[in-house]
Design a protein around this motif. Structure first.
Motif, PDB file in Angstrom:
ATOM      1  N   LEU A   6      50.285  14.640 -24.883  1.00 18.93           N
ATOM      2  CA  LEU A   6      50.099  13.243 -25.270  1.00 18.93           C
ATOM      3  C   LEU A   6      51.030  12.304 -24.510  1.00 18.93           C
ATOM      4  O   LEU A   6      50.604  11.253 -24.035  1.00 18.93           O
ATOM      5  CB  LEU A   6      50.293  13.081 -26.776  1.00 18.93           C
ATOM      6  N   GLN A   7      52.298  12.656 -24.398  1.00 19.78           N
ATOM      7  CA  GLN A   7      53.249  11.764 -23.715  1.00 19.78           C
ATOM      8  C   GLN A   7      52.857  11.551 -22.252  1.00 19.78           C
ATOM      9  O   GLN A   7      52.941  10.431 -21.739  1.00 19.78           O
ATOM     10  CB  GLN A   7      54.672  12.317 -23.820  1.00 19.78           C
ATOM     11  N   ILE A  10      49.673   9.223 -22.241  1.00 16.06           N
ATOM     12  CA  ILE A  10      49.966   7.809 -22.524  1.00 16.06           C
ATOM     13  C   ILE A  10      50.471   7.109 -21.264  1.00 16.06           C
ATOM     14  O   ILE A  10      50.189   5.935 -21.039  1.00 16.06           O
ATOM     15  CB  ILE A  10      50.974   7.678 -23.690  1.00 16.06           C
ATOM     16  N   SER A  35      46.904   1.869 -22.678  1.00 21.39           N
ATOM     17  CA  SER A  35      47.744   2.629 -23.608  1.00 21.39           C
ATOM     18  C   SER A  35      48.457   1.663 -24.541  1.00 21.39           C
ATOM     19  O   SER A  35      48.717   0.511 -24.194  1.00 21.39           O
ATOM     20  CB  SER A  35      48.803   3.429 -22.841  1.00 21.39           C
ATOM     21  N   PRO A  37      51.816   2.339 -26.014  1.00 24.62           N
ATOM     22  CA  PRO A  37      52.907   3.316 -26.061  1.00 24.62           C
ATOM     23  C   PRO A  37      53.733   3.285 -27.347  1.00 24.62           C
ATOM     24  O   PRO A  37      54.235   4.321 -27.785  1.00 24.62           O
ATOM     25  CB  PRO A  37      53.781   2.950 -24.861  1.00 24.62           C
ATOM     26  N   ASN A  40      51.815   5.593 -29.571  1.00 32.02           N
ATOM     27  CA  ASN A  40      51.146   6.748 -28.950  1.00 32.02           C
ATOM     28  C   ASN A  40      49.639   6.689 -29.147  1.00 32.02           C
ATOM     29  O   ASN A  40      48.988   7.672 -29.483  1.00 32.02           O
ATOM     30  CB  ASN A  40      51.690   8.072 -29.489  1.00 32.02           C
ATOM     31  N   ASP A  41      49.093   5.516 -28.913  1.00 36.61           N
ATOM     32  CA  ASP A  41      47.667   5.280 -29.087  1.00 36.61           C
ATOM     33  C   ASP A  41      47.099   4.732 -27.783  1.00 36.61           C
ATOM     34  O   ASP A  41      47.841   4.402 -26.858  1.00 36.61           O
ATOM     35  CB  ASP A  41      47.452   4.286 -30.226  1.00 36.61           C
ATOM     36  N   TRP A  42      45.794   4.636 -27.688  1.00 33.77           N
ATOM     37  CA  TRP A  42      45.161   4.107 -26.486  1.00 33.77           C
ATOM     38  C   TRP A  42      43.737   3.674 -26.793  1.00 33.77           C
ATOM     39  O   TRP A  42      43.164   4.010 -27.817  1.00 33.77           O
ATOM     40  CB  TRP A  42      45.155   5.161 -25.371  1.00 33.77           C
ATOM     41  N   SER A  87      50.195  14.082 -32.642  1.00 31.71           N
ATOM     42  CA  SER A  87      51.288  14.187 -31.665  1.00 31.71           C
ATOM     43  C   SER A  87      51.203  15.415 -30.766  1.00 31.71           C
ATOM     44  O   SER A  87      51.762  15.417 -29.675  1.00 31.71           O
ATOM     45  CB  SER A  87      52.640  14.153 -32.378  1.00 31.71           C
TER      46      SER A  87
END
Length: 117
Positions: A6-7, A10, A35, A37, A40-42, A87
């Motif tokens: 995920l990181q 993003i 993104s 950030p 942690n969504d997009w 996550s």
């Protein structure tokens, strides 16, 4: 194609073709947009989004498709927010050569695509 977390996802720029990945399972193909950030969504473009004004119309469109074989349009301008906040989500990300190969294959199909009745 690459599998990323995920990181890493993003941080990718918009325009990347991807699918969520569960070990040994690929989900729908989408295009990543912006993104978010902080959460942690997009945003993304689902390649199988049905063109409709609301969920009632969407239900009607799909009912007619099932009952009568009606065709319907896809919406390639509709953005959706993921919002699942998982996550540990993994992603299979298409590299540029993968996208070129996919386009080539789709073009080969298009050359002799039959009329669906």
């Amino acid at each position: 194609m690459r599998i990323i977390n995920l990181q890493q996802f993003i941080r990718l720029p918009r325009g990347v073709l991807y699918t969520k990945f569960e070990p040994d399972i690929f989900c729908q193909i989408a295009i990543k947009e912006d993104s978010i950030p902080e959460t942690n969504d997009w945003l993304y473009q689902d390649l199988l989004e049905i063109k409709s004004n609301d969920s009632v119309e969407l239900d009607e469109i799909l009912s007619k498709a099932v009952e009568n074989g009606d065709s319907f349009e896809l919406d390639y301008k509709c953005l959706t927010r993921d919002g699942l906040f998982k996550s540990d989500q993994l992603f299979a990300v298409f590299e540029k050569e993968d996208v070129k190969s996919l386009i080539k294959r789709l073009n080969e199909t298009l050359d002799s695509y039959p009329k669906i009745e």
